[in-house]
Design an enzyme around this catalytic site. Structure first.
Site, short mmCIF file in Angstrom:
data_model
loop_
_atom_site.label_atom_id
_atom_site.label_comp_id
_atom_site.label_asym_id
_atom_site.label_seq_id
_atom_site.Cartn_x
_atom_site.Cartn_y
_atom_site.Cartn_z
N SER A 160 0.85 -1.19 0.00
CA SER A 160 0.00 0.00 0.00
C SER A 160 0.89 1.24 0.00
O SER A 160 2.11 1.16 0.20
CB SER A 160 -0.89 -0.01 1.26
OG SER A 160 -1.43 1.25 1.54
N TYR A 173 -3.53 0.05 9.92
CA TYR A 173 -3.33 -0.34 8.52
C TYR A 173 -1.90 -0.01 8.09
O TYR A 173 -1.26 -0.78 7.36
CB TYR A 173 -4.34 0.41 7.66
CG TYR A 173 -4.45 -0.09 6.24
CD1 TYR A 173 -5.03 -1.32 5.95
CD2 TYR A 173 -4.00 0.70 5.18
CE1 TYR A 173 -5.14 -1.77 4.64
CE2 TYR A 173 -4.12 0.26 3.87
CZ TYR A 173 -4.69 -0.97 3.60
OH TYR A 173 -4.79 -1.41 2.31
#
Length: 277
Positions: A160, A173
């Site tokens: 990510s 996250y």
């Protein structure tokens, strides 16, 4: 790429469903793995509509015993797996702050919906870390067994933009996706003698069901966060799901990418390259 047996975890999601369909269009056997049968069946219906080959199997990718059962089920239908796409992951609203920086209100009982660092649900926080990290580690442990037996294979993980630097509001996250990058490199070194290449892609900003509420208001208007994201993306737009396919196909090509392992490729419209000035 010759016909392969490919496992895609998180196959019911916005991004991985498109990836799974694309693999099926290329003539591969695709195993759709996820927790929601309804979502998987929608992808299965699309694949069946053009004569593609797939099977959907519900499983929690954090449950190693269940994933070993999945491997047995796949063997009965297609045989050993040589490509694994670790796409399962995601975030939890209660592990996301509603503010970008500390506000004294987060230490009071009068928060009026404000959620700061001290108000995060630690169980949800841990859930986010586990689904993104263990949800990558466990399927790799399971299906790498097939690859070792076959003498070759490919594992692609989902990193990510949080892999490169922590974005505001999503601490769990960010921790998890930084870990995915590190694990990808570790796995690449560990499996290099086995002719198993391990790489990752790092999607930039794509609109998915999980992040839609952060990017758009209920009436469909872009949020302030969307404005910041697009201002920091040189190409000035969100990515399209199908724009992940090229990097995946390149990394999986055992001729074009035969000497590439342990890398993370950003697919982000220039977000990770932009300094802001």
């Amino acid at each position: 790429m010759n016909k392969q047996n490919i496992v895609v975890t998180g196959a019911g999601g916005t991004l991985c469903s498109v990836i799974a369909v694309d693999f099926a269009k290329q003539g591969h056997n695709v195993v759709l793995v996820g927790r929601s049968l309804d979502k998987l069946q929608k992808v299965e219906e699309e694949i069946r509509s053009f004569g593609g080959s797939c099977v959907c199997i519900t499983a929690d990718v954090k449950d190693e015993a269940r994933m070993m059962q999945v491997r047995e089920e796949v063997h009965k239908v297609y045989g050993p797996v040589t490509i694994l796409i670790n796409g399962a992951g995601g975030n939890q609203p209660d592990a996301v702050t509603t503010i970008n920086e500390f506000d004294p209100k987060e230490l009071t009982d009068d928060r009026e919906g404000l959620r700061g660092f001290f108000n995060l649900d630690m169980k949800k926080f841990l859930d986010v870390i586990e689904i993104n990290t263990l949800g990558t580690v466990i399927p790799s442990r399971v299906f790498a067994l097939d690859m070792i037996e076959q003498g070759h294979g490919n594992i692609i993980n989902f990193a990510s933009m949080n892999t490169y630097r922590p974005l505001s509001r999503v601490p769990a996250y960010a921790i998890a996706k930084a870990g995915v990058s590190n694990f990808t490199q570790w796995l690449a070194v560990h499996f290099a003698p086995c002719n198993i290449r391990c790489n990752a892609i790092a999607p930039g900003f794509f609109v998915t069901n999980q992040n839609r509420a952060l990017l758009y208001t209920q009436d469909g208007q872009p949020t302030a966060r969307t404005g910041k994201i697009l201002a920091a993306t040189p190409m000035g737009r969100f990515g399209k799901s199908e724009e992940l396919d090229g990097s995946l196909l390149f990394l999986l090509n055992n001729d074009a990418a035969s000497f590439i392992t342990g890398v993370v490729i950003p697919v982000d419209g220039g977000f990770s390259a932009y300094s802001g000035v």
